[in-house]
Scaffold this motif. Structure first.
Motif, PDB file in Angstrom:
ATOM      1  N   VAL A  55       0.693  -1.253   0.007  1.00  0.00           N
ATOM      2  CA  VAL A  55       0.017   0.206  -0.079  1.00  0.00           C
ATOM      3  C   VAL A  55       0.946   1.243  -0.013  1.00  0.00           C
ATOM      4  N   ILE A  56       0.564   2.197  -0.818  1.00  0.00           N
ATOM      5  CA  ILE A  56       1.528   3.486  -1.088  1.00  0.00           C
ATOM      6  C   ILE A  56       0.573   4.671  -0.583  1.00  0.00           C
ATOM      7  N   GLY A  57      -0.395   4.180  -0.047  1.00  0.00           N
ATOM      8  CA  GLY A  57      -1.425   5.342   0.402  1.00  0.00           C
ATOM      9  C   GLY A  57      -1.121   5.742   2.038  1.00  0.00           C
ATOM     10  N   ASN A  58      -2.029   6.084   2.488  1.00  0.00           N
ATOM     11  CA  ASN A  58      -2.158   6.597   4.050  1.00  0.00           C
ATOM     12  C   ASN A  58      -2.761   5.359   5.039  1.00  0.00           C
ATOM     13  N   VAL A  59      -2.807   5.701   6.236  1.00  0.00           N
ATOM     14  CA  VAL A  59      -3.262   4.806   7.083  1.00  0.00           C
ATOM     15  C   VAL A  59      -4.686   4.184   6.935  1.00  0.00           C
ATOM     16  N   ASP A  60      -5.688   4.898   6.318  1.00  0.00           N
ATOM     17  CA  ASP A  60      -6.932   4.612   6.066  1.00  0.00           C
ATOM     18  C   ASP A  60      -6.740   3.440   4.876  1.00  0.00           C
ATOM     19  N   ASP A  61      -5.824   4.026   4.068  1.00  0.00           N
ATOM     20  CA  ASP A  61      -5.842   3.005   2.721  1.00  0.00           C
ATOM     21  C   ASP A  61      -5.157   1.608   3.265  1.00  0.00           C
ATOM     22  N   LEU A  62      -4.260   1.537   4.094  1.00  0.00           N
ATOM     23  CA  LEU A  62      -3.846   0.362   4.656  1.00  0.00           C
ATOM     24  C   LEU A  62      -4.636  -0.341   5.344  1.00  0.00           C
ATOM     25  N   TYR A  63      -5.532   0.334   6.343  1.00  0.00           N
ATOM     26  CA  TYR A  63      -6.583  -0.624   6.953  1.00  0.00           C
ATOM     27  C   TYR A  63      -7.485  -1.201   6.062  1.00  0.00           C
ATOM     28  N   ASP A  64      -7.980  -0.328   5.150  1.00  0.00           N
ATOM     29  CA  ASP A  64      -8.741  -1.034   3.902  1.00  0.00           C
ATOM     30  C   ASP A  64      -8.293  -2.154   3.435  1.00  0.00           C
ATOM     31  N   ALA A  65      -7.053  -1.951   3.189  1.00  0.00           N
ATOM     32  CA  ALA A  65      -6.374  -3.056   2.226  1.00  0.00           C
ATOM     33  C   ALA A  65      -6.206  -4.593   3.351  1.00  0.00           C
ATOM     34  N   VAL A  70      -0.156  -7.940   3.305  1.00  0.00           N
ATOM     35  CA  VAL A  70      -0.501  -6.502   3.206  1.00  0.00           C
ATOM     36  C   VAL A  70       0.431  -5.881   3.838  1.00  0.00           C
ATOM     37  N   GLY A  71       1.109  -4.942   3.092  1.00  0.00           N
ATOM     38  CA  GLY A  71       2.052  -4.117   3.825  1.00  0.00           C
ATOM     39  C   GLY A  71       2.094  -2.516   3.171  1.00  0.00           C
ATOM     40  N   GLY A  72       2.763  -1.810   3.937  1.00  0.00           N
ATOM     41  CA  GLY A  72       2.733  -0.433   3.479  1.00  0.00           C
ATOM     42  C   GLY A  72       3.799   0.503   4.039  1.00  0.00           C
ATOM     43  N   GLY A  73       3.797   1.632   3.725  1.00  0.00           N
ATOM     44  CA  GLY A  73       4.701   2.592   4.326  1.00  0.00           C
ATOM     45  C   GLY A  73       3.992   3.875   4.389  1.00  0.00           C
ATOM     46  N   ASN A  74       4.951   4.914   4.139  1.00  0.00           N
ATOM     47  CA  ASN A  74       4.439   6.358   4.181  1.00  0.00           C
ATOM     48  C   ASN A  74       4.542   6.787   5.674  1.00  0.00           C
ATOM     49  N   ALA A  75       5.102   6.023   6.610  1.00  0.00           N
ATOM     50  CA  ALA A  75       5.345   6.183   7.980  1.00  0.00           C
ATOM     51  C   ALA A  75       6.490   7.503   8.453  1.00  0.00           C
ATOM     52  N   LYS A  76       6.220   8.505   8.562  1.00  0.00           N
ATOM     53  CA  LYS A  76       7.161   9.463   8.596  1.00  0.00           C
ATOM     54  C   LYS A  76       7.876   9.517  10.008  1.00  0.00           C
ATOM     55  N   GLY A 102       0.641   0.527  12.314  1.00  0.00           N
ATOM     56  CA  GLY A 102       0.825  -0.595  12.822  1.00  0.00           C
ATOM     57  C   GLY A 102      -0.397  -1.142  13.528  1.00  0.00           C
ATOM     58  N   ASP A 103      -1.404  -0.220  13.945  1.00  0.00           N
ATOM     59  CA  ASP A 103      -2.740  -0.619  14.691  1.00  0.00           C
ATOM     60  C   ASP A 103      -3.495  -1.313  13.849  1.00  0.00           C
ATOM     61  N   THR A 104      -3.080  -0.881  12.151  1.00  0.00           N
ATOM     62  CA  THR A 104      -4.102  -1.622  11.319  1.00  0.00           C
ATOM     63  C   THR A 104      -3.588  -3.272  10.955  1.00  0.00           C
ATOM     64  N   GLN A 105      -2.792  -3.804  11.775  1.00  0.00           N
ATOM     65  CA  GLN A 105      -2.254  -5.188  11.870  1.00  0.00           C
ATOM     66  C   GLN A 105      -1.602  -5.614  10.558  1.00  0.00           C
ATOM     67  N   PRO A 106      -0.961  -4.905   9.656  1.00  0.00           N
ATOM     68  CA  PRO A 106      -0.200  -5.268   8.578  1.00  0.00           C
ATOM     69  C   PRO A 106       0.533  -6.238   8.531  1.00  0.00           C
ATOM     70  N   ASP A 107       1.236  -7.261   7.428  1.00  0.00           N
ATOM     71  CA  ASP A 107       2.146  -7.949   7.588  1.00  0.00           C
ATOM     72  C   ASP A 107       3.666  -7.458   7.722  1.00  0.00           C
ATOM     73  N   TYR A 108       3.663  -6.260   7.309  1.00  0.00           N
ATOM     74  CA  TYR A 108       5.017  -5.532   7.713  1.00  0.00           C
ATOM     75  C   TYR A 108       4.748  -4.125   7.391  1.00  0.00           C
ATOM     76  N   LEU A 109       5.634  -3.264   7.837  1.00  0.00           N
ATOM     77  CA  LEU A 109       5.739  -1.821   7.709  1.00  0.00           C
ATOM     78  C   LEU A 109       6.961  -1.490   6.914  1.00  0.00           C
ATOM     79  N   CYS A 113       9.409  -5.249   9.970  1.00  0.00           N
ATOM     80  CA  CYS A 113       9.826  -4.086   9.073  1.00  0.00           C
ATOM     81  C   CYS A 113      10.657  -4.125   7.990  1.00  0.00           C
ATOM     82  N   ILE A 114      10.642  -3.408   7.023  1.00  0.00           N
ATOM     83  CA  ILE A 114      11.643  -3.404   5.745  1.00  0.00           C
ATOM     84  C   ILE A 114      12.238  -1.731   5.784  1.00  0.00           C
ATOM     85  N   VAL A 115      13.441  -1.768   5.686  1.00  0.00           N
ATOM     86  CA  VAL A 115      14.138  -0.644   5.765  1.00  0.00           C
ATOM     87  C   VAL A 115      14.686  -0.347   4.315  1.00  0.00           C
TER      88      VAL A 115
END
Length: 218
Positions: free
Chosen positions: A88-98, A108-114, A123-130, A162-164
């Motif tokens: 997911v390349i969007g925001n936290v709402d997009d990640l939650y939806d995915a 399901v994972g995502g970024g854009n965490a500043k 992280g509260d959306t419980q993705p597989d990675y950040l 996490c992935i860096v």
């Protein structure tokens, strides 16, 4: 994003090569170089049709090599090409939806965490990675210091992997591994010279095998 190894593993970001045949050869070569946990396929400036054509070629190659194929951004392309998951390349709402729509059948994972606050919200959306960093953020030889700090903090306090994003130098892989991150992502360090991509993957795995810290196992 299985973790059969007891140390940080490599994630590849597919390079910006427009010719599908050349891209196929480059990615295939890299995957022959050694262990790769997953491959993230960005859309960049391709339209949906072009992106789907490219992804439909890459996904079977990635999966045959034993890595997870993750499509960045487009869930329709992910489904049509039978990829393993969505980045997911969007925001936290997009990640939650995915997560709600596709987990646990898909990764399901995502970024854009500043910062730490936005990281915890994601992280509260419980993705597989950040993911810390940008998919094309390897503009210097070393990883961005902020991403290293966030990855270290996250790895110390949060169980979600996490992935860096690394830098253009393969030595950046060890810098990420040394702070305890589960995965490191590389693009130009592998693909700046496409004919050497397998060699670079092999060198990074050898470096991690020799020097990366080991995770504690129960």
């Amino acid at each position: 994003m299985n973790m059969p190894l007891d140390r940080c593993r490599l994630v590849l970001i597919t390079p910006d090569i427009k010719d599908i045949s050349a891209l196929e050869d480059t990615v295939s070569s890299a995957l022959r170089g050694g262990d790769v946990a997953s491959v993230i396929i960005p859309q960049r400036d391709l339209n949906e049709h072009e992106f789907q054509d490219m992804t439909s070629v890459l996904v079977p190659i990635i999966q045959k090599a034993g890595a997870a194929a993750l499509v960045a951004g487009d869930t329709r392309v992910m489904g049509r090409c039978k990829a393993d998951g969505i980045h997911v390349i969007g925001n936290v709402d997009d990640l939650y939806d995915a997560v709600e729509r596709f987990s646990p059948e898909k990764i399901v994972g995502g970024g854009n965490a500043k910062d730490r606050h936005s990281s915890l919200s994601m992280g509260d959306t419980q993705p597989d990675y950040l993911f810390f960093g940008k998919l094309d953020g390897d503009i210097k030889s070393e990883p961005h210091p902020k991403n290293i700090k966030l990855g270290q903090w996250w790895s110390e306090f949060v169980e979600i992997p996490c992935i860096v994003m690394g830098g253009t130098d393969i030595e950046s892989a060890l810098e990420i591994a040394n702070v305890g991150c589960d995965f490191l992502a590389l693009n130009l360090a592998i693909f700046s010279k496409p004919t050497e991509s397998a060699i670079k993957v092999a060198e990074i795995n050898a470096l991690l095998d020799e020097k990366a810290p080991r995770f504690e196992t129960n």
